[in-house]
Write an enzyme that holds these catalytic residues in place. Sequence first.
Site, mmCIF file in Angstrom:
data_model
loop_
_atom_site.group_PDB
_atom_site.id
_atom_site.type_symbol
_atom_site.label_atom_id
_atom_site.label_comp_id
_atom_site.label_asym_id
_atom_site.label_seq_id
_atom_site.Cartn_x
_atom_site.Cartn_y
_atom_site.Cartn_z
ATOM 1 C CD GLU A 266 0.746 -0.233 3.084
ATOM 2 O OE1 GLU A 266 1.604 0.391 3.727
ATOM 3 O OE2 GLU A 266 0.801 -1.457 2.911
ATOM 4 C CG ASP A 267 4.756 0.640 1.165
ATOM 5 O OD1 ASP A 267 4.439 0.083 0.095
ATOM 6 O OD2 ASP A 267 5.516 0.124 1.994
ATOM 7 C CG ASN A 268 5.384 1.337 -4.969
ATOM 8 O OD1 ASN A 268 6.276 2.146 -5.133
ATOM 9 N ND2 ASN A 268 4.794 0.719 -5.982
#
Length: 426
Positions: A266-268
């Site tokens: 989810e970060d990327n």
Amino acid sequence: MSTEAIWYIFSIVALIWYLVLWAIGLLGCHVARRRYRSRPHSQPSSKDRTNRPGVSILRPLKGLDTNLYENLESTFKQDYANYEIIFSVADEDDEALHVVDALVKRYPQVKTSIIVGEEVVGINPKVNNLIRPFRKAAHDILWVIDSGIMVDSGTLSRSMDVLTGELSRKQSNPVALIHHVPFALVNEPSVGTQIEAAFLNTNHAKMYLAINTVGIESCVVGKSNIYRRSDVERLNASMIPIRQQVARNFQPSLYGVPAFGKYLAEDNMIASALWHELGLRHDLSCDIARNVIGNMSFMDYVWRRVRWIRVRKHMVLAATLLEPLTESLALVLIGSFAFHSLLNVSPWIFCPLHVILWLIVDLDVYASLAGHQMSKGSFLSFIGAYTAREVLAFPIWLIAVFGNEIIWRGQRYEVFQNGQARLAHS
């Protein structure tokens, strides 16, 4: 076309590829030297420190990570006047709460709150754990930092200088996200731990810095990211620019953090959505995200690398397929072939020269991020771990590309289109 002509073209292509990869590596080394060799204390100019924008630090927790007390304590020690810390756990019996309670008592002057109970919006437990903190945060600027990360006391101040500085505001595409390059700290002598550290602190850091300097595509590791909630709330994970969404009458079902619950990385994906949907830039401060790895076995290392290659395969297929050709051992063969064919350079001279120079560059990157040269006592163990990482790179990649299942935090997932995931059936 004659065989000789074909051979010549292959040699030229090999030489270009070899030189391009060296240029990328040297760029990463140069950026590491320029950005990280000194980390000055941030001194805001023209305005009082107490008038700086407020920041909500979100730390999602699950269990007792290695070095957890020191990791969390580092956010209590930030040299920044206007911030709060929000801790969140899914389970009221989570052992991490005992560590948080001890820190809250030790630092009563820091505004702190604790949220117990997740809100399930997808298969990603971190996203589920962040939904309520996102809503509760008192400030628009959020610093989402993993529980395994420890930072310097000046990290927030210096990062805010980049996020809100004059240079950012003057750009047509202002900075919307600040991220910090991961740097592994070894506190266990286990094989997997040392190999992981050798990878993160050299080749990974070098390529990460170079790619982000060139800035042709989003490339973000989400261990420590700062962005605005108001920006994230405009995202829908479609990766379609807003103007095109309007023109096509695109109607997503979810906006904001819940839209990213279907992804494991989810970060990327949040970083990519800021880049593609809103056209906003990313930047790095002169800080690192220190990660004490803990006790990682050899197979833990292997399956960790397999996991993220399989996730990456469904997000950036072309780059993942080319990845083996960017590794040192592949490049030494490619370069040896090119230089021997075109310049008649002996492989017996070229190969050891390449390996030595490549190692020197990687050691320089390590020294820039660490702030000091590697000690003589740890050099031999590093060389062993570094060599193992190089040798294992292709076999691990080979295992990873022929499969879609991963195990993450005790759960088995199947990864499919665009890095989305679902729980795998037993």
